[in-house]
Design a protein around this motif. Structure first.
Motif, PDB file in Angstrom:
ATOM      1  N   GLY A  76      39.264 -66.026 -45.826  1.00 54.50           N
ATOM      2  CA  GLY A  76      40.304 -66.691 -45.028  1.00 54.50           C
ATOM      3  C   GLY A  76      39.900 -68.103 -44.643  1.00 54.50           C
ATOM      4  O   GLY A  76      40.723 -69.021 -44.640  1.00 54.50           O
ATOM      5  N   ALA A  77      38.614 -68.295 -44.344  1.00 51.86           N
ATOM      6  CA  ALA A  77      38.104 -69.623 -43.988  1.00 51.86           C
ATOM      7  C   ALA A  77      38.246 -70.592 -45.159  1.00 51.86           C
ATOM      8  O   ALA A  77      38.579 -71.762 -44.968  1.00 51.86           O
ATOM      9  CB  ALA A  77      36.643 -69.524 -43.551  1.00 51.86           C
ATOM     10  N   LEU A  78      38.019 -70.106 -46.369  1.00 53.56           N
ATOM     11  CA  LEU A  78      38.149 -70.969 -47.551  1.00 53.56           C
ATOM     12  C   LEU A  78      39.598 -71.417 -47.766  1.00 53.56           C
ATOM     13  O   LEU A  78      39.855 -72.571 -48.112  1.00 53.56           O
ATOM     14  CB  LEU A  78      37.612 -70.252 -48.795  1.00 53.56           C
ATOM     15  CG  LEU A  78      36.092 -70.020 -48.800  1.00 53.56           C
ATOM     16  CD1 LEU A  78      35.682 -69.182 -50.001  1.00 53.56           C
ATOM     17  CD2 LEU A  78      35.341 -71.344 -48.778  1.00 53.56           C
ATOM     18  N   VAL A  79      40.557 -70.504 -47.531  1.00 53.06           N
ATOM     19  CA  VAL A  79      41.977 -70.864 -47.659  1.00 53.06           C
ATOM     20  C   VAL A  79      42.331 -71.904 -46.595  1.00 53.06           C
ATOM     21  O   VAL A  79      42.993 -72.911 -46.889  1.00 53.06           O
ATOM     22  CB  VAL A  79      42.883 -69.619 -47.549  1.00 53.06           C
ATOM     23  CG1 VAL A  79      44.349 -70.017 -47.484  1.00 53.06           C
ATOM     24  CG2 VAL A  79      42.636 -68.678 -48.714  1.00 53.06           C
ATOM     25  N   LEU A  80      41.882 -71.694 -45.357  1.00 51.39           N
ATOM     26  CA  LEU A  80      42.138 -72.662 -44.291  1.00 51.39           C
ATOM     27  C   LEU A  80      41.493 -74.008 -44.604  1.00 51.39           C
ATOM     28  O   LEU A  80      42.060 -75.066 -44.310  1.00 51.39           O
ATOM     29  CB  LEU A  80      41.625 -72.136 -42.948  1.00 51.39           C
ATOM     30  CG  LEU A  80      42.410 -70.988 -42.318  1.00 51.39           C
ATOM     31  CD1 LEU A  80      41.749 -70.542 -41.022  1.00 51.39           C
ATOM     32  CD2 LEU A  80      43.853 -71.374 -42.066  1.00 51.39           C
ATOM     33  N   LEU A  81      40.309 -73.980 -45.206  1.00 55.19           N
ATOM     34  CA  LEU A  81      39.602 -75.198 -45.583  1.00 55.19           C
ATOM     35  C   LEU A  81      40.438 -76.019 -46.571  1.00 55.19           C
ATOM     36  O   LEU A  81      40.590 -77.233 -46.419  1.00 55.19           O
ATOM     37  CB  LEU A  81      38.250 -74.833 -46.212  1.00 55.19           C
ATOM     38  CG  LEU A  81      37.395 -76.001 -46.684  1.00 55.19           C
ATOM     39  CD1 LEU A  81      36.606 -76.557 -45.516  1.00 55.19           C
ATOM     40  CD2 LEU A  81      36.462 -75.562 -47.787  1.00 55.19           C
ATOM     41  N   VAL A 179      35.334 -74.256 -40.962  1.00 56.10           N
ATOM     42  CA  VAL A 179      33.874 -74.347 -41.113  1.00 56.10           C
ATOM     43  C   VAL A 179      33.183 -73.385 -40.152  1.00 56.10           C
ATOM     44  O   VAL A 179      32.239 -72.681 -40.522  1.00 56.10           O
ATOM     45  CB  VAL A 179      33.388 -75.801 -40.894  1.00 56.10           C
ATOM     46  CG1 VAL A 179      31.876 -75.869 -40.767  1.00 56.10           C
ATOM     47  CG2 VAL A 179      33.866 -76.689 -42.036  1.00 56.10           C
ATOM     48  N   LYS A 180      33.678 -73.326 -38.905  1.00 55.71           N
ATOM     49  CA  LYS A 180      33.087 -72.419 -37.911  1.00 55.71           C
ATOM     50  C   LYS A 180      33.258 -70.961 -38.347  1.00 55.71           C
ATOM     51  O   LYS A 180      32.304 -70.174 -38.309  1.00 55.71           O
ATOM     52  CB  LYS A 180      33.755 -72.642 -36.552  1.00 55.71           C
ATOM     53  CG  LYS A 180      33.182 -71.784 -35.440  1.00 55.71           C
ATOM     54  CD  LYS A 180      33.805 -72.162 -34.107  1.00 55.71           C
ATOM     55  CE  LYS A 180      33.131 -71.426 -32.987  1.00 55.71           C
ATOM     56  NZ  LYS A 180      33.887 -70.290 -32.504  1.00 55.71           N
ATOM     57  N   LEU A 181      34.464 -70.608 -38.770  1.00 55.94           N
ATOM     58  CA  LEU A 181      34.732 -69.249 -39.227  1.00 55.94           C
ATOM     59  C   LEU A 181      33.852 -68.911 -40.429  1.00 55.94           C
ATOM     60  O   LEU A 181      33.275 -67.829 -40.512  1.00 55.94           O
ATOM     61  CB  LEU A 181      36.217 -69.131 -39.592  1.00 55.94           C
ATOM     62  CG  LEU A 181      36.801 -67.758 -39.866  1.00 55.94           C
ATOM     63  CD1 LEU A 181      36.658 -66.850 -38.662  1.00 55.94           C
ATOM     64  CD2 LEU A 181      38.262 -67.879 -40.256  1.00 55.94           C
ATOM     65  N   PHE A 182      33.712 -69.871 -41.342  1.00 62.40           N
ATOM     66  CA  PHE A 182      32.887 -69.660 -42.530  1.00 62.40           C
ATOM     67  C   PHE A 182      31.419 -69.490 -42.152  1.00 62.40           C
ATOM     68  O   PHE A 182      30.765 -68.539 -42.571  1.00 62.40           O
ATOM     69  CB  PHE A 182      33.043 -70.844 -43.499  1.00 62.40           C
ATOM     70  CG  PHE A 182      32.213 -70.694 -44.740  1.00 62.40           C
ATOM     71  CD1 PHE A 182      32.700 -70.000 -45.827  1.00 62.40           C
ATOM     72  CD2 PHE A 182      30.944 -71.250 -44.815  1.00 62.40           C
ATOM     73  CE1 PHE A 182      31.932 -69.840 -46.970  1.00 62.40           C
ATOM     74  CE2 PHE A 182      30.173 -71.108 -45.949  1.00 62.40           C
ATOM     75  CZ  PHE A 182      30.665 -70.401 -47.040  1.00 62.40           C
ATOM     76  N   SER A 183      30.901 -70.413 -41.325  1.00 60.94           N
ATOM     77  CA  SER A 183      29.471 -70.377 -41.004  1.00 60.94           C
ATOM     78  C   SER A 183      29.080 -69.138 -40.212  1.00 60.94           C
ATOM     79  O   SER A 183      28.053 -68.513 -40.488  1.00 60.94           O
ATOM     80  CB  SER A 183      29.044 -71.643 -40.259  1.00 60.94           C
ATOM     81  OG  SER A 183      29.697 -71.730 -39.016  1.00 60.94           O
ATOM     82  N   GLU A 184      29.916 -68.756 -39.240  1.00 58.63           N
ATOM     83  CA  GLU A 184      29.606 -67.566 -38.444  1.00 58.63           C
ATOM     84  C   GLU A 184      29.588 -66.304 -39.307  1.00 58.63           C
ATOM     85  O   GLU A 184      28.704 -65.467 -39.171  1.00 58.63           O
ATOM     86  CB  GLU A 184      30.628 -67.382 -37.326  1.00 58.63           C
ATOM     87  CG  GLU A 184      30.451 -68.341 -36.175  1.00 58.63           C
ATOM     88  CD  GLU A 184      31.522 -68.181 -35.114  1.00 58.63           C
ATOM     89  OE1 GLU A 184      32.455 -67.372 -35.292  1.00 58.63           O
ATOM     90  OE2 GLU A 184      31.425 -68.894 -34.096  1.00 58.63           O
TER      91      GLU A 184
END
Length: 193
Positions: A76-81, A179-184
């Protein structure tokens, strides 16, 4: 059934912060320009249905496919990115052949009922009664509907210059959330391996 005003209020505020529909206004307007029309009712109902369904069977569905919640959040983070990069850079990365509507993808999912919201729903499920979370989801869906319905009005009020500024600012904010969602969640994936 144990309805609790305090739990409903808490869950509503938590979901409101995570859904961040106000911060998504520039993206909603961009999508509207791209596809011509957004079906507010359809997007709100589908997003609410996805959230309620995920509340009750989300973890089981992901486990069935062999996907953990952290992997889901990273996807989901990648799509938002990608959406955020489109907003900030003013380019089109995701190209649809003759898109008719953006009501379901990417609006209902992953923008409104995205990985962050799904993860939050699973997290608050342990804290609040399911019926209170359902009420919170419905209240947030009504608010989402109101924002989607007023997108054209907001576009007229803000004008082209105001929209461009908002689009860039909220694009950077959406990028930071991605980025925050991805990193966490990527961190959790590597510690589990």
């Amino acid at each position: 059934m144990s309805f609790s005003f305090k739990e409903i209020l808490s869950a509503t505020l938590i979901l409101f912060a995570v859904i961040d529909v106000m911060g998504s206004i520039p993206l909603i307007i961009s999508l509207r320009k791209k596809v011509g029309h957004i079906q507010s009712e359809k997007a709100s109902i589908v997003a609410a249905a996805i959230m309620i369904l995920f509340l009750f069977v989300g973890e089981q569905i992901l486990k069935y496919f062999g996907v953990d919640i952290n992997s889901f959040a990273v996807a989901g983070a990648l799509v938002l990115l990608i959406l955020a990069l489109e907003m900030v850079l003013g380019i089109t990365i995701i190209k649809d052949e003759e898109p008719k509507s953006a009501s379901i993808v990417p609006l209902a999912f992953p923008l409104i009922a995205g990985a962050g919201v799904m993860t939050t729903i699973v997290s608050i499920r342990a804290e609040f009664a399911a019926e209170n979370i359902v009420v919170a989801i419905i209240l947030n869906s009504i608010l989402v509907y109101a924002v989607l319905k007023s997108a054209a009005w907001l576009e007229r009020i803000l004008g082209e210059g105001g929209l461009n500024i908002l689009r860039k600012v909220f694009g950077v904010i959406l990028l930071a959330i991605a980025v925050k969602l991805f990193s966490e969640n990527a961190k959790m994936l590597f510690t589990m391996a």
